[in-house]
Design an enzyme around this catalytic site. Structure first.
Site: not given
Ligand code: M6R
Length: 610
Positions: A2, A28, A75, A99-100, A481, A485, A488, A504, A605
């Site tokens: 958050c 966040r 969040w 936050n937490g 990756e 992308k 998400e 396989h 994030k």
């Molecule tokens: O801050 P970090 O690199 O540790 O974050 C890791 C993942 O949460 C982050 O890469 C997440 O998968 C992204 N949304 C990917 O785009």
């Protein structure tokens, strides 16, 4: 997870500073938000479900003034993202943003209920407000009640607390969640992340676990739980506030994709010597690499994909056996590491709970730890034995782009540094490796010119509901990756596979409704093999988008297939180029589908919960 902001200063500015701060922290968390302001006369609380804009509309035109305020963008962890569960939460004169996660909140809630406290929300945070209130009697200061109230709290938190009885004060404290404070001549600020404060001050104090900040018009005082004053240095943060704006791009993600050549340049600058082609990692001067028998790289999400690429780089360049694991998996299994293992923890934010906990576990087992992060003074940066920074600048889009490519380039440089240090490569070889590094920003710039043509591709493909991404060797993690992308930000189902694994099992999925994105830069062995995969897909009626540096591939394509031509690049650095069209593809498909690209549903994030 958050975002928290706090302000003490000019009554006319409070609302604006809080809302702007929350805007810059919205990445966040963005499912609900709220603020609380206090003056000598009154306390006002406003909350809204959904995006921050809803809160802004609620407050707009009310002509509110008060010298002190706190705000929060959420969040959800405990309780749905409703207005009732939005922060701030209050009990008596006390209001709090958090936050937490409070792990023992049920026990605390039961105990407080027995003492007559009535609860109105489903959150763990509300318990904190009641706890402080419980100890906040006549003659007790807010910071004293806070210390007593938090004595029994278990879990992670960064909090900011206000009281209508002491309207000129904010108390803030942290444990396992980031919190920064700053001041200028007239004002004081708190935030869970630097961007919220940057427009007002670049001299930031990073609070440490257990610190309690007592913020009044006269002072930013930091004390411990015994009330003893602690001195913390101010750190100059050189991020330009302009870096956290969109600079004319429609979304942060698009801006950040385009920033990659600059981010790569900033990350490599000053780390090698053009005179004798050696790598200079000041940060690692004390590391005795000759003793290292194994490297283990840990990360989550995109950082995990960069870790997988790191394995190829370190094994190929430095010849040191390298394993990779997801941070969340590593922690809970019996792993074999010791003082001769280097554990590299990759995290853009430096605050991801799974990775920071993995760091603690690795240290306990005696391994040497290297944090590889983008955020100065973040948890991982502070706790690792050594820290190597990527210089991507602030990454605001939830979907990671420039963080990924700067992570890869940093591991590449680390691998070269390791290889030189253990004398595996000589001057001529290191010169070759470093030269291809220097030419990279230009190649990425060429790949960025694909933006428009990929938009056209997205127009053709955005209605499909499933995709497969295939890559081989060092481009296998790029397939993972690319598919991450797409899922998400567009919510389309996408799978990434090692191309050799197709036969396989996944090949059963291939038909005309399953486009296949094939990552096939023209490199030695892999290229021939991937041509084989191409034929296998064609034979089963699949539709292919091929990302390649080989123009002659055109001759192989069927009428429904598409080719994306990327510039030639050394094999080891090719992921930095091949990933760019995949970032664009995800972006443009999501944009055509009208999703919330910078703040996709259910994500945040920074993931500070396990
Ligand atoms: O801050 P970090 O690199 O540790 O974050 C890791 C993942 O949460 C982050 O890469 C997440 O998968 C992204 N949304 C990917 O785009």
């Amino acid at each position: 997870m958050c975002g928290i902001v706090g302000y003490l200063g000019n009554p006319e500015k409070t609302i604006g500073v809080l809302l702007n701060g929350l805007k810059s922290l919205e990445y966040r968390g963005y499912d609900s938000s709220g603020i609380c302001i206090v003056s000598d006369e009154e306390r006002n609380i406003f909350k809204s479900e959904g995006k921050l804009e809803n809160l802004r509309l609620k407050i707009e035109g009310q002509n509110l003034t008060a010298p002190t305020g706190i705000g929060h963008t959420r969040w959800a962890t405990h309780g749905k993202p409703t207005e009732n569960n939005a922060h701030p939460h209050s009990s008596g004169p006390v209001s709090i943003v958090h936050n937490g996660i409070i792990e023992n909140y049920k026990e605390l809630k039961d105990a407080l209920s027995k003492k007559g406290h009535k609860f109105y929300s489903d959150t763990d945070t509300e318990v904190l407000a009641h706890l402080v209130d419980e100890y906040y009697h006549d003659g007790v200061l807010l910071e004293e009640a806070t210390v007593k109230g938090f004595a029994d709290v278990e879990g992670s938190y960064a909090v900011a607390i206000l009281s209508e009885n002491e309207p000129d004060k904010i108390v803030a404290l942290r444990k396992f969640s980031p919190l920064v404070i700053a001041e200028n001549e007239e004002e004081k600020f708190i935030a869970s992340d630097v961007p919220a404060i940057l427009p007002y001050s670049k001299n930031i104090i990073f609070l440490e676990d257990g610190d309690i900040a007592v913020i009044t018009p006269d002072a930013l005082k930091i004390i411990d739980s015994e009330g003893k004053e602690i001195k913390r240095e101010k750190k100059l943060i050189n991020w330009d506030p302009v870096m956290i704006e969109k600079a004319g791009f429609r979304h942060y993600m698009l801006k950040e994709i385009h920033e990659q050549p600059r981010a790569i340049l900033d990350t490599i600058r000053g780390r090698f010597s053009e005179a004798d082609y050696t790598m200079e990692f000041q940060e690692l001067l004390k590391l005795n690499l000759k003793k290292i028998s194994k490297v283990l790289i840990l990360g989550c999400g995109t950082s995990y994909h960069a870790s997988l690429i790191g394995k190829y780089l370190i094994e190929s360049i430095a010849g040191i056996s390298t394993e990779v694991d997801l941070s969340s998996e590593f922690r809970y299994r019996d792993n074999v590491i010791d003082k001769n293992t280097v554990v590299i923890l990759i995290s853009q934010s430096g605050e991801t709970a799974d990775t920071s906990e993995a760091l603690i576990a690795a240290k306990k087992q005696g391994a040497v730890t290297i944090g590889l992060t983008n955020v100065e003074m973040s948890k991982i940066a502070r706790e690792a034995d050594f820290t190597v920074y990527t210089k991507a600048g602030p990454e605001i889009g939830v979907a990671s782009t420039k963080a990924f490519t700067t992570q890869i380039i940093t591991i590449y440089m680390l691998a070269v540094f390791m290889s030189i240090s253990i004398k595996r490569i000589d001057k001529v070889q290191s010169k070759e490796l470093i030269k291809s590094l220097i030419s990279l920003p230009k190649l990425m710039q060429v790949a960025l010119e694909l933006d428009k043509s990929i938009l056209n591709l997205a127009k053709e493909f955005h209605t499909y509901r499933n995709f497969i991404y295939l890559g081989r060797g060092i481009n296998y993690p790029v397939a993972l990756e690319g598919s991450l992308k797409l899922k998400e930000i567009s919510y389309i189902h996408a799978e990434g596979y090692a191309a050799g694994e197709m036969k396989h099992g996944p090949i059963a999925l291939i038909d005309e409704n399953m486009p296949v994105v094939l990552i096939a830069p023209k490199h030695g062995n892999y290229f021939k093999k991937i041509m084989g995969n191409f034929q296998e897909i064609k034979a089963r009626g699949g539709r292919i988008i091929v990302i390649t540096s080989d123009e002659t591939f055109k001759n192989q394509l069927g009428g429904d297939d598409r080719i994306v031509l990327i510039p030639e690049c050394s094999e080891l650095l090719s992921p930095l180029v091949t990933v760019i069209p995949l970032q664009f593809l995800a972006y443009h498909i999501a944009n055509l589908l009208g999703t919330d690209i910078d703040q996709p549903r259910n994500l945040a994030k920074v993931v500070t919960v396990e």
